[in-house]
Design a protein around this motif. Sequence first.
Motif, PDB file in Angstrom:
ATOM      1  N   LYS A  21      -6.409   3.080  -6.999  1.00 30.01           N
ATOM      2  CA  LYS A  21      -5.934   4.446  -6.820  1.00 30.01           C
ATOM      3  C   LYS A  21      -6.313   5.306  -8.021  1.00 30.01           C
ATOM      4  O   LYS A  21      -6.648   6.468  -7.871  1.00 30.01           O
ATOM      5  N   THR A  22      -6.249   4.717  -9.220  1.00 32.17           N
ATOM      6  CA  THR A  22      -6.528   5.503 -10.413  1.00 32.17           C
ATOM      7  C   THR A  22      -7.955   5.313 -10.904  1.00 32.17           C
ATOM      8  O   THR A  22      -8.298   5.798 -11.972  1.00 32.17           O
ATOM      9  N   ARG A  44     -12.598  12.381  -4.632  1.00 27.89           N
ATOM     10  CA  ARG A  44     -11.725  13.508  -4.300  1.00 27.89           C
ATOM     11  C   ARG A  44     -12.393  14.815  -4.729  1.00 27.89           C
ATOM     12  O   ARG A  44     -12.307  15.817  -4.041  1.00 27.89           O
ATOM     13  N   TRP A 100       0.828   3.898  -2.962  1.00 27.06           N
ATOM     14  CA  TRP A 100       0.309   5.239  -2.653  1.00 27.06           C
ATOM     15  C   TRP A 100       1.324   6.315  -2.970  1.00 27.06           C
ATOM     16  O   TRP A 100       1.013   7.328  -3.562  1.00 27.06           O
ATOM     17  N   MET A 131     -12.440   7.159  -7.530  1.00 23.56           N
ATOM     18  CA  MET A 131     -11.577   7.806  -6.547  1.00 23.56           C
ATOM     19  C   MET A 131     -11.443   9.293  -6.878  1.00 23.56           C
ATOM     20  O   MET A 131     -11.465  10.139  -5.980  1.00 23.56           O
ATOM     21  N   ALA A 141       0.835  -1.203   0.000  1.00 18.39           N
ATOM     22  CA  ALA A 141       0.000   0.000   0.000  1.00 18.39           C
ATOM     23  C   ALA A 141       0.866   1.248   0.000  1.00 18.39           C
ATOM     24  O   ALA A 141       0.620   2.195  -0.752  1.00 18.39           O
ATOM     25  N   MET A 155     -10.806   2.344  -0.451  1.00 13.22           N
ATOM     26  CA  MET A 155      -9.754   1.408  -0.856  1.00 13.22           C
ATOM     27  C   MET A 155      -9.850   0.091  -0.093  1.00 13.22           C
ATOM     28  O   MET A 155      -9.833  -0.976  -0.697  1.00 13.22           O
ATOM     29  N   PHE A 203      -4.067  -2.153  -5.766  1.00 17.80           N
ATOM     30  CA  PHE A 203      -4.009  -0.794  -5.231  1.00 17.80           C
ATOM     31  C   PHE A 203      -3.926   0.240  -6.341  1.00 17.80           C
ATOM     32  O   PHE A 203      -4.614   1.251  -6.318  1.00 17.80           O
ATOM     33  N   LEU A 204      -3.040  -0.045  -7.318  1.00 14.56           N
ATOM     34  CA  LEU A 204      -2.873   0.922  -8.398  1.00 14.56           C
ATOM     35  C   LEU A 204      -4.171   1.075  -9.169  1.00 14.56           C
ATOM     36  O   LEU A 204      -4.564   2.173  -9.540  1.00 14.56           O
ATOM     37  N   ILE A 255      -9.043   6.093   1.974  1.00 14.41           N
ATOM     38  CA  ILE A 255      -8.411   4.816   2.300  1.00 14.41           C
ATOM     39  C   ILE A 255      -9.415   3.868   2.949  1.00 14.41           C
ATOM     40  O   ILE A 255      -9.562   2.725   2.529  1.00 14.41           O
ATOM     41  N   ASN A 300      -8.165  12.060   2.620  1.00 13.14           N
ATOM     42  CA  ASN A 300      -7.325  10.879   2.390  1.00 13.14           C
ATOM     43  C   ASN A 300      -7.755   9.705   3.259  1.00 13.14           C
ATOM     44  O   ASN A 300      -7.831   8.579   2.808  1.00 13.14           O
TER      45      ASN A 300
END
Lengths: 443, 342
Positions: A328-329, A337, A264, A333, A260, A351, A324-325, A347, A343
């Motif tokens: 994250k993208t 945001r 991140w 997400m 992670a 996530m 995760f990647l 998470i 954050n």
Amino acid sequence: MNNLRRYVTQLMGYPTAVLGLLMIIALIGVAMYTVITIPYERAIDLWRGHEESWAENPRNAKPKWVNYFRDGQLPETLVMRTQDPQASRIEQDLEGIRLVTATLSFDYHYDDFPSEVILFFTSKAEEQRPFVATTWILPDGRRIETDAQALASQQRVYLGLDNRVKRALGQVPAEIGLFSDQSGQLLKGTYQVEIQGYLFEESSDFDAKLVVYGKVHGWAGTDHMRRDLMVALMWGAPLALAFGLLAALGSTIATFIISAIGAWYGGWVDALIQRITEINLILPVMPVLIMVGTLYSRSIWTMLGVVILLSIFGGGIKTYRSVFLQIKTAPYMDAARAYGASNMRLIFRYMIPRMIPVLIPSFITSIPSFVFLEASLALLGLGDPTLPTWGKLLQDAFSNGAIFKGHYYWILEPAVLLMITGLSFAMVGFALDRIFNPRLRGL
Amino acid sequence: MRNGVLLSVRDLHTWFEMRRWGFFHVGYVRAVDGVSFDLRRGECLAIVGESGCGKSTLIRTILALETPTKGEVVFENRLVSGIEPKHIKWYRSQVGYVQQDPFAALPPFMTIRQILDEPLRINGIPSKREREWRIKQALTEMKLTPVEDFLHKFPHMLSGGQQQRVVLARARILNPKLLIADEPVSMLDASVRVEVLQLLRRTQEELNLAAIYVTHDLSTVRHFSERIFVMYGAQVIEQATTNELLENPSHPYTRSLLDAIAEPDAENARQMRVVPAGDPPSLLRPPPGCRFFERCPNAMKGLCENEAPPDFVLSRFHRVKCWLYQDEKVLPVEETEEKEIS
């Protein structure tokens, strides 16, 4: 919480998973029962195998259940003591010397010869030790006498090694000769052992214990050191579960956090973690563990630590990082945001819920692999020497040529337990995988 | 504060650093390279351009999802770019974001109710009843009725059009002043595109929202916006009112873009279109001159390839970055269109 209930309901839809869960629950039950009834210290002490603690067990006896699969009944161990109420004891006074005649009798109705016959004497004396002579009386009335001897305070008389018995029986071993008629056939009936002891002092006394060792013992059998395998089989469960769970938990959590962090922050942190992982992946685990075991310590807890350390930078890093990647993208997400999620919220609310499905099945399925790893280490002679584990049993069996001597139960029992452990976690893990796997759920 | 200006973008540059093996600097990808404009309240702006021209990065920078390398974004006279996330939380509730892929834009593990609840919770609406009421109202507005049928569904249970309407509802639920839509219909079936666009348009008009509508499809633009920006190679190469641009495209790239619109016309089958060959310029090492030079049918040797064209003013709202119009007035860098209008 709702999700959890949904997953449990789904899990119950898989018969294999239910079976696996039942097996896991049974294993945990056995483990808890073992830890409560045989405390850790006691288990280690038993397994170290003082002769006293296992003296009444036969060597390499098969488990009791083999009797269900054969025609003739194999004998169980019989123990007779002079203190027992059914033993007769007659005292005579011969001019200051007391003659004690103790008779131990037992019915022998098994279909096979016993494996050994030993008389255990304990005696008390100040200066002149008691003097005993023993006569073995068969059901057909024949009498075989042993050497007379002065008793030490603790003495064992192996009837098979006694000179007079040897002379009487010729080439035939005592455990057969003492239990057969003249043609060599097994004699069933009531046997008697008459022990005549001469006591020279007022205060001196003796007791005798006759052990006719059988060929089956307990539900697990015994090993070459008369130890009951049940102790190791039972204690193997908590040790295997503890090792597997701790190793899986430790390595999964550490791997999860590290991957992670890499995903991140990205950049050189990620690159460094990935390069370490790649180097670690081509390092073979087993030789490293063998080195640690040979050069440093074989304690199971040291091994546990090394195993966790080595598996932290394992394939999991790559798997978790890729997920995760992906998360994250993920556009959602960005959307989160854009409407102001912090954050922390990203998470924990966005996530982690996506990671759980990846994490849990791989965690469950990695438990048996660590259990097997511990067993293979033990099989290579690198197991914790003090602890009775399944792997240790296999190693004992292996080094004593169990297969060649026909002690199949010695290998079968720990192997079956290992397989049950592996199978149960695998069945639950695969079902969880099917439930959680995002692809199969069409996420 | 200038009257009516909601969002002001000043000389915005967003460059991404390229590294080899995560360590060594290679260069910058210039995804947005000097973009300036003002957006008035209730105004609708379309940004068109081919894939990879920097449209998405531009709006991500405006949304403060990316930090600009240079330049600034000002919303209602307050700076929002390059600021700690926690200090621009007020800005988050002012802007709605509609993404391209509706399915990916919705967290797959949340129900529709949770999805719409999130922005409300985050932006501090404590009353459960009010949140519930606003969720239902937003869903009704997006014609996701009966509302109760949708609240407990997961995104994958909805059709693409329904998903995109949920995204619209989420973007609208905080009553923003600006709506940013990044190719909102390109992933949808042709049959539901019009419906979603109409909903978008209606929402925008009813709430008097300013909107930025990003697309690579000029055919949907005319229904939607008053102004059009054409982006190429990280820059806005032509800007004009919608009618002006569609009727009088000036930049060679804009012309080819308009030519590429597929009209349902049987003549098309017999007609060859002139589409400029070649690839868009490298954003890692952009050419020194005009970025369209390599593909331009009207390129002038010696000039176009060496010197970057400034904004030439063709009419009141019409500007173009092309040396073909070098006789026209050049817009001074500091001057903004606002002064011109007032």
